[in-house]
Design a protein around this motif. Structure first.
Motif, mmCIF file in Angstrom:
data_model
loop_
_atom_site.group_PDB
_atom_site.id
_atom_site.type_symbol
_atom_site.label_atom_id
_atom_site.label_comp_id
_atom_site.label_asym_id
_atom_site.label_seq_id
_atom_site.Cartn_x
_atom_site.Cartn_y
_atom_site.Cartn_z
ATOM 1 N N LEU A 20 0.828 -1.188 0.000
ATOM 2 C CA LEU A 20 0.000 0.000 0.000
ATOM 3 C C LEU A 20 0.873 1.253 0.000
ATOM 4 O O LEU A 20 1.732 1.421 0.862
ATOM 5 C CB LEU A 20 -0.927 0.014 1.215
ATOM 6 C CG LEU A 20 -2.066 -1.006 1.217
ATOM 7 C CD1 LEU A 20 -2.864 -0.887 2.509
ATOM 8 C CD2 LEU A 20 -2.975 -0.812 0.015
ATOM 9 N N PRO A 23 -3.808 4.482 1.898
ATOM 10 C CA PRO A 23 -5.007 3.639 2.041
ATOM 11 C C PRO A 23 -5.806 3.431 0.760
ATOM 12 O O PRO A 23 -6.659 2.546 0.709
ATOM 13 C CB PRO A 23 -5.841 4.408 3.079
ATOM 14 C CG PRO A 23 -4.838 5.168 3.884
ATOM 15 C CD PRO A 23 -3.798 5.586 2.895
ATOM 16 N N ARG A 24 -5.509 4.202 -0.318
ATOM 17 C CA ARG A 24 -6.316 4.123 -1.531
ATOM 18 C C ARG A 24 -5.509 3.840 -2.793
ATOM 19 O O ARG A 24 -6.028 3.960 -3.894
ATOM 20 C CB ARG A 24 -7.123 5.414 -1.702
ATOM 21 C CG ARG A 24 -8.144 5.628 -0.602
ATOM 22 C CD ARG A 24 -8.860 6.960 -0.737
ATOM 23 N NE ARG A 24 -9.893 7.090 0.285
ATOM 24 C CZ ARG A 24 -9.681 7.518 1.527
ATOM 25 N NH1 ARG A 24 -8.457 7.852 1.893
ATOM 26 N NH2 ARG A 24 -10.671 7.602 2.393
ATOM 27 N N GLU A 93 -11.125 2.302 -0.377
ATOM 28 C CA GLU A 93 -10.137 1.780 0.574
ATOM 29 C C GLU A 93 -9.595 0.451 0.042
ATOM 30 O O GLU A 93 -10.334 -0.364 -0.511
ATOM 31 C CB GLU A 93 -10.784 1.559 1.937
ATOM 32 C CG GLU A 93 -11.372 2.808 2.568
ATOM 33 C CD GLU A 93 -10.326 3.693 3.213
ATOM 34 O OE1 GLU A 93 -9.207 3.206 3.416
ATOM 35 O OE2 GLU A 93 -10.643 4.857 3.510
ATOM 36 N N PHE A 95 -7.229 -3.073 0.910
ATOM 37 C CA PHE A 95 -6.669 -3.941 1.950
ATOM 38 C C PHE A 95 -6.009 -5.138 1.269
ATOM 39 O O PHE A 95 -6.542 -5.683 0.299
ATOM 40 C CB PHE A 95 -7.769 -4.414 2.913
ATOM 41 C CG PHE A 95 -8.451 -3.283 3.633
ATOM 42 C CD1 PHE A 95 -7.971 -2.823 4.843
ATOM 43 C CD2 PHE A 95 -9.566 -2.665 3.081
ATOM 44 C CE1 PHE A 95 -8.591 -1.770 5.505
ATOM 45 C CE2 PHE A 95 -10.198 -1.617 3.728
ATOM 46 C CZ PHE A 95 -9.705 -1.162 4.946
ATOM 47 N N LEU A 97 -4.507 -8.987 1.588
ATOM 48 C CA LEU A 97 -4.528 -10.245 2.339
ATOM 49 C C LEU A 97 -3.499 -11.192 1.741
ATOM 50 O O LEU A 97 -3.282 -11.192 0.522
ATOM 51 C CB LEU A 97 -5.905 -10.908 2.247
ATOM 52 C CG LEU A 97 -7.109 -10.129 2.774
ATOM 53 C CD1 LEU A 97 -8.380 -10.893 2.432
ATOM 54 C CD2 LEU A 97 -6.998 -9.927 4.267
ATOM 55 N N ALA A 147 -5.590 -8.217 -3.222
ATOM 56 C CA ALA A 147 -5.958 -6.879 -2.762
ATOM 57 C C ALA A 147 -7.445 -6.680 -3.006
ATOM 58 O O ALA A 147 -7.927 -6.898 -4.121
ATOM 59 C CB ALA A 147 -5.152 -5.816 -3.500
ATOM 60 N N THR A 150 -12.944 -1.641 -0.683
ATOM 61 C CA THR A 150 -14.223 -1.453 -0.002
ATOM 62 C C THR A 150 -14.654 -0.002 -0.152
ATOM 63 O O THR A 150 -13.825 0.905 -0.166
ATOM 64 C CB THR A 150 -14.155 -1.805 1.495
ATOM 65 O OG1 THR A 150 -13.352 -0.835 2.188
ATOM 66 C CG2 THR A 150 -13.579 -3.199 1.710
ATOM 67 N N ASN A 153 -15.350 2.309 5.307
ATOM 68 C CA ASN A 153 -14.550 1.490 6.209
ATOM 69 C C ASN A 153 -15.276 0.186 6.539
ATOM 70 O O ASN A 153 -16.456 0.203 6.883
ATOM 71 C CB ASN A 153 -14.254 2.242 7.505
ATOM 72 C CG ASN A 153 -13.304 3.407 7.287
ATOM 73 O OD1 ASN A 153 -12.491 3.382 6.372
ATOM 74 N ND2 ASN A 153 -13.414 4.428 8.120
ATOM 75 N N VAL A 210 -16.040 -10.092 6.319
ATOM 76 C CA VAL A 210 -15.734 -8.662 6.226
ATOM 77 C C VAL A 210 -16.932 -7.956 5.603
ATOM 78 O O VAL A 210 -17.396 -8.339 4.526
ATOM 79 C CB VAL A 210 -14.465 -8.417 5.380
ATOM 80 C CG1 VAL A 210 -14.194 -6.920 5.244
ATOM 81 C CG2 VAL A 210 -13.264 -9.121 6.007
ATOM 82 N N GLN A 212 -18.547 -4.214 4.454
ATOM 83 C CA GLN A 212 -18.273 -2.807 4.188
ATOM 84 C C GLN A 212 -19.451 -1.943 4.631
ATOM 85 O O GLN A 212 -20.572 -2.419 4.787
ATOM 86 C CB GLN A 212 -17.953 -2.575 2.715
ATOM 87 C CG GLN A 212 -19.105 -2.828 1.762
ATOM 88 C CD GLN A 212 -18.670 -2.660 0.310
ATOM 89 O OE1 GLN A 212 -17.499 -2.481 -0.012
ATOM 90 N NE2 GLN A 212 -19.632 -2.727 -0.598
#
Length: 224
Positions: A20, A23-24, A93, A95, A97, A147, A150, A153, A210, A212
């Motif tokens: 990252l 965050p975006r 956003e 994230f 994994l 990746a 969302t 948050n 998860v 959103q």
């Protein structure tokens, strides 16, 4: 030149890693990825080096048929070559994994990029029907990075009791969970946030889901 903007300098990490930048925005160093990875079509915002982008469609004829039939799936591009690639999608956003010989189910629209080492397929949630919106999602298996994006948050819920999630708000869940579709007892009850409130994704077992903070991006306003 001086200013706070210049504090947003490029970050450097290990070759081949999904990293990252903020965050975006996601950075992928193609060295160490086996020469290529897959990304959502149209998600490239910048690149440096000798990089090629090839339309991958749904990932093969069988997956293309499933995508056409179910509406699920991902319009992909195969990213190959050498250099750094920067990805983003609507300032959502991001994230990252890392799966270690594991399985996870992801809503196709929430997938930004994944390593070529992961196997994937489109599967139907048990008990889903056309009446309940179909609810087909993409299952990833193996070892590698993925990746996800969302809109708003997210929250990670531990599924140790029966858990029910709005279908459009479910981003991903553990592969070991049992999934089905639950119909709201009273059709007139406004339970969720949108048109799908009569049905929810039902999960049980031991794992995570998860969720959103939205049902996705609102449709563009009509020109009429």
């Amino acid at each position: 030149m001086r200013g706070d903007l210049l504090d947003q300098a490029e970050r450097h990490g290990e070759p081949g890693r999904f990293m990252l930048q903020n965050p975006r925005m996601l950075k992928v160093d193609l060295s160490g990825t086996g020469g290529f990875f897959y990304a959502k079509q149209g998600s490239m915002v910048a690149y440096q080096g000798d990089v090629d982008f090839a339309y991958e469609g749904a990932g093969g004829a069988a997956k293309l048929f499933k995508k056409a039939f179910t509406g699920e799936g991902m319009s992909l591009m195969k990213v190959s070559g050498s250099g750094d690639v920067f990805l983003a999608k609507d300032a959502d956003e991001i994230f990252v994994l890392e799966l270690e010989d594991e399985q996870v189910t992801v809503n196709g629209k929430n997938v930004l990029a994944f390593e070529s080492t992961l196997r994937w397929d489109i599967n139907r949630v048990e008990g889903a029907s056309m009446l309940s919106g179909g609810l087909f999602n993409t299952t990833f298996t193996g070892s590698g990075m993925i990746a996800v994006i969302t809109y708003g948050n997210p929250v990670v819920l531990q599924v140790d009791v029966p858990t029910f999630v709005d279908m459009q708000s479910a981003v991903l869940w553990s592969g070991g969970l049992q999934s089905s579709v639950r119909k709201t007892a009273r059709l007139g009850a406004v339970v969720g946030r949108g048109s799908g409130e009569a049905y929810q994704l039902a999960l049980s077992g031991d794992g995570i889901v998860v969720v959103q903070a939205s049902e996705g991006h609102p449709p563009p306003p009509s020109s009429a």
